[in-house]
Design a protein around this motif. Sequence first.
Motif, PDB file in Angstrom:
ATOM      1  N   ALA A 148     -43.566  25.368  23.902  1.00 49.97           N
ATOM      2  CA  ALA A 148     -44.349  24.458  24.744  1.00 49.97           C
ATOM      3  C   ALA A 148     -45.711  25.067  25.072  1.00 49.97           C
ATOM      4  O   ALA A 148     -45.995  26.236  24.784  1.00 49.97           O
ATOM      5  N   ALA A 149     -46.547  24.234  25.709  1.00 48.03           N
ATOM      6  CA  ALA A 149     -47.899  24.678  26.053  1.00 48.03           C
ATOM      7  C   ALA A 149     -47.893  25.858  27.013  1.00 48.03           C
ATOM      8  O   ALA A 149     -48.839  26.655  27.045  1.00 48.03           O
ATOM      9  N   ASN A 150     -46.822  25.992  27.789  1.00 47.31           N
ATOM     10  CA  ASN A 150     -46.743  27.105  28.749  1.00 47.31           C
ATOM     11  C   ASN A 150     -46.289  28.414  28.103  1.00 47.31           C
ATOM     12  O   ASN A 150     -46.127  29.426  28.784  1.00 47.31           O
ATOM     13  N   GLY A 151     -46.052  28.374  26.785  1.00 44.81           N
ATOM     14  CA  GLY A 151     -45.659  29.574  26.064  1.00 44.81           C
ATOM     15  C   GLY A 151     -44.173  29.822  26.004  1.00 44.81           C
ATOM     16  O   GLY A 151     -43.724  30.772  25.348  1.00 44.81           O
ATOM     17  N   ASN A 152     -43.375  28.985  26.677  1.00 46.14           N
ATOM     18  CA  ASN A 152     -41.921  29.144  26.673  1.00 46.14           C
ATOM     19  C   ASN A 152     -41.286  28.375  25.514  1.00 46.14           C
ATOM     20  O   ASN A 152     -41.828  27.376  25.036  1.00 46.14           O
ATOM     21  N   ASP A 153     -40.120  28.855  25.090  1.00 45.45           N
ATOM     22  CA  ASP A 153     -39.366  28.194  24.033  1.00 45.45           C
ATOM     23  C   ASP A 153     -38.320  27.275  24.642  1.00 45.45           C
ATOM     24  O   ASP A 153     -37.633  27.639  25.617  1.00 45.45           O
ATOM     25  N   TYR A 154     -38.174  26.082  24.029  1.00 49.31           N
ATOM     26  CA  TYR A 154     -37.203  25.106  24.503  1.00 49.31           C
ATOM     27  C   TYR A 154     -36.494  24.486  23.299  1.00 49.31           C
ATOM     28  O   TYR A 154     -36.896  24.695  22.147  1.00 49.31           O
ATOM     29  N   SER A 155     -35.461  23.700  23.600  1.00 51.16           N
ATOM     30  CA  SER A 155     -34.742  22.963  22.570  1.00 51.16           C
ATOM     31  C   SER A 155     -34.994  21.471  22.748  1.00 51.16           C
ATOM     32  O   SER A 155     -35.051  20.974  23.878  1.00 51.16           O
ATOM     33  N   GLY A 156     -35.175  20.780  21.643  1.00 54.49           N
ATOM     34  CA  GLY A 156     -35.367  19.330  21.674  1.00 54.49           C
ATOM     35  C   GLY A 156     -34.548  18.671  20.583  1.00 54.49           C
ATOM     36  O   GLY A 156     -34.007  19.345  19.696  1.00 54.49           O
ATOM     37  N   THR A 157     -34.438  17.357  20.630  1.00 53.66           N
ATOM     38  CA  THR A 157     -33.637  16.608  19.663  1.00 53.66           C
ATOM     39  C   THR A 157     -34.546  15.804  18.745  1.00 53.66           C
ATOM     40  O   THR A 157     -35.420  15.061  19.203  1.00 53.66           O
ATOM     41  N   LEU A 158     -34.322  15.971  17.443  1.00 53.69           N
ATOM     42  CA  LEU A 158     -35.123  15.297  16.431  1.00 53.69           C
ATOM     43  C   LEU A 158     -34.277  14.273  15.685  1.00 53.69           C
ATOM     44  O   LEU A 158     -33.184  14.587  15.218  1.00 53.69           O
ATOM     45  N   ALA A 159     -34.781  13.052  15.586  1.00 48.22           N
ATOM     46  CA  ALA A 159     -34.161  12.007  14.775  1.00 48.22           C
ATOM     47  C   ALA A 159     -35.016  11.812  13.530  1.00 48.22           C
ATOM     48  O   ALA A 159     -36.219  11.548  13.632  1.00 48.22           O
ATOM     49  N   SER A 160     -34.405  11.966  12.356  1.00 48.87           N
ATOM     50  CA  SER A 160     -35.143  11.880  11.093  1.00 48.87           C
ATOM     51  C   SER A 160     -34.606  10.714  10.267  1.00 48.87           C
ATOM     52  O   SER A 160     -33.440  10.720   9.865  1.00 48.87           O
ATOM     53  N   PHE A 161     -35.447   9.739  10.015  1.00 51.33           N
ATOM     54  CA  PHE A 161     -35.070   8.590   9.190  1.00 51.33           C
ATOM     55  C   PHE A 161     -35.546   8.870   7.764  1.00 51.33           C
ATOM     56  O   PHE A 161     -36.709   8.663   7.433  1.00 51.33           O
ATOM     57  N   VAL A 162     -34.632   9.371   6.943  1.00 48.09           N
ATOM     58  CA  VAL A 162     -34.993   9.837   5.605  1.00 48.09           C
ATOM     59  C   VAL A 162     -34.629   8.845   4.514  1.00 48.09           C
ATOM     60  O   VAL A 162     -34.881   9.102   3.330  1.00 48.09           O
ATOM     61  N   GLY A 163     -34.054   7.710   4.857  1.00 50.81           N
ATOM     62  CA  GLY A 163     -33.729   6.691   3.869  1.00 50.81           C
ATOM     63  C   GLY A 163     -34.978   6.036   3.309  1.00 50.81           C
ATOM     64  O   GLY A 163     -36.073   6.152   3.868  1.00 50.81           O
ATOM     65  N   TYR A 164     -34.811   5.305   2.191  1.00 52.38           N
ATOM     66  CA  TYR A 164     -35.951   4.699   1.510  1.00 52.38           C
ATOM     67  C   TYR A 164     -36.722   3.739   2.405  1.00 52.38           C
ATOM     68  O   TYR A 164     -37.954   3.622   2.344  1.00 52.38           O
ATOM     69  N   ASN A 165     -36.025   3.037   3.271  1.00 55.47           N
ATOM     70  CA  ASN A 165     -36.616   2.069   4.188  1.00 55.47           C
ATOM     71  C   ASN A 165     -35.526   1.718   5.198  1.00 55.47           C
ATOM     72  O   ASN A 165     -34.391   1.460   4.801  1.00 55.47           O
ATOM     73  N   THR A 166     -35.838   1.720   6.473  1.00 52.82           N
ATOM     74  CA  THR A 166     -34.813   1.499   7.498  1.00 52.82           C
ATOM     75  C   THR A 166     -35.281   0.464   8.508  1.00 52.82           C
ATOM     76  O   THR A 166     -36.387   0.594   9.057  1.00 52.82           O
ATOM     77  N   TYR A 167     -34.436  -0.538   8.737  1.00 50.42           N
ATOM     78  CA  TYR A 167     -34.724  -1.506   9.791  1.00 50.42           C
ATOM     79  C   TYR A 167     -34.084  -1.005  11.082  1.00 50.42           C
ATOM     80  O   TYR A 167     -32.879  -0.766  11.144  1.00 50.42           O
ATOM     81  N   ILE A 168     -34.909  -0.818  12.102  1.00 48.29           N
ATOM     82  CA  ILE A 168     -34.460  -0.259  13.372  1.00 48.29           C
ATOM     83  C   ILE A 168     -34.799  -1.233  14.487  1.00 48.29           C
ATOM     84  O   ILE A 168     -35.958  -1.634  14.615  1.00 48.29           O
ATOM     85  N   THR A 169     -33.803  -1.606  15.268  1.00 51.73           N
ATOM     86  CA  THR A 169     -34.119  -2.378  16.476  1.00 51.73           C
ATOM     87  C   THR A 169     -34.467  -1.406  17.587  1.00 51.73           C
ATOM     88  O   THR A 169     -35.580  -1.414  18.113  1.00 51.73           O
TER      89      THR A 169
END
Length: 289
Positions: A148-169
């Motif tokens: 982070a900007a304060n220099g500390n390390d944190y954990s976050g959650t990443l969602a990766s849409f790697v399909g050819y094309n995805t319809y998301i509501t």
Amino acid sequence: MKILNLLLIVCVVTVSSCASDADDTTPAEPQLIIKLKFDPTQARLNNLGQPSTIPAGNAAQSPTIRRMSANYIEFAPSPTTLLGQGEIIFTGPETTSGGNNAINFQSATFAGNDEVFLSIPLSEVSNGNYDWVRVSLAYQEGDITFKAANGNDYSGTLASFVGYNTYITSFNLNGSSFNVNANRLQGFWAFEALGFASQGQAPEGATTVPNPLFNSSPIPQGSCVVTGPFANGLTVTGNETQDVVVTLSFSINNSFEWTEVNFDGKYEPTAGEQVVDMGLRGLIPIVEN
């Protein structure tokens, strides 16, 4: 007469009970069970299925995958079997609600590490010898570390849409809602940490999709069909009496990659470091005995 009728009733009940007991002991039909595994120590491959290093100017880390979704699984008997001409054992739901045909994210199937993704009767799989498996990946969700900007390390959650094309509501990450209501091409991502959420799009063609059969069985650009070889093949005879379990082991070895601004090997989104690759880095299908 009353005694005779009573005896008849007892006989009918007894026979029915025996028939019911017999039904209860009928062996279940053998299943083909597909499980998922995410391995940070598995070889890190490039698009040609060859060992790959991290390009100069980039950095990467191995995420902790919570769950994944695939949209297509196919067994192929030979290196020259073209995509779609093998034994297709799974096709996920698709929709045109967003315009062009796309994976329907809201109806997708998900599984985590060492969890069952698919179970179908073996009778639905054509008899034969299969040496390769193809999996069209659709979505992966997991935890990464960042600075982070304060220099500390944190954990976050990443969602990766790697399909050819995805319809998301819409979808949710750790309580943060993302409303999309549209198609998103391969490389769309969302990130949540410390109650803050962001989203973006990786460059076209940047998602790695290992295919060792690139020369004999190419795959369409942007399809995210990862290909991997069975060590000793998979044989389906039609005479199986027990379940066949196939574990799809995916390499997550430094699979989350970004451009460096501060060359410290840490992902720093506030410094302008951009996500460039979220693709899984290889596939090894394992037949469990």
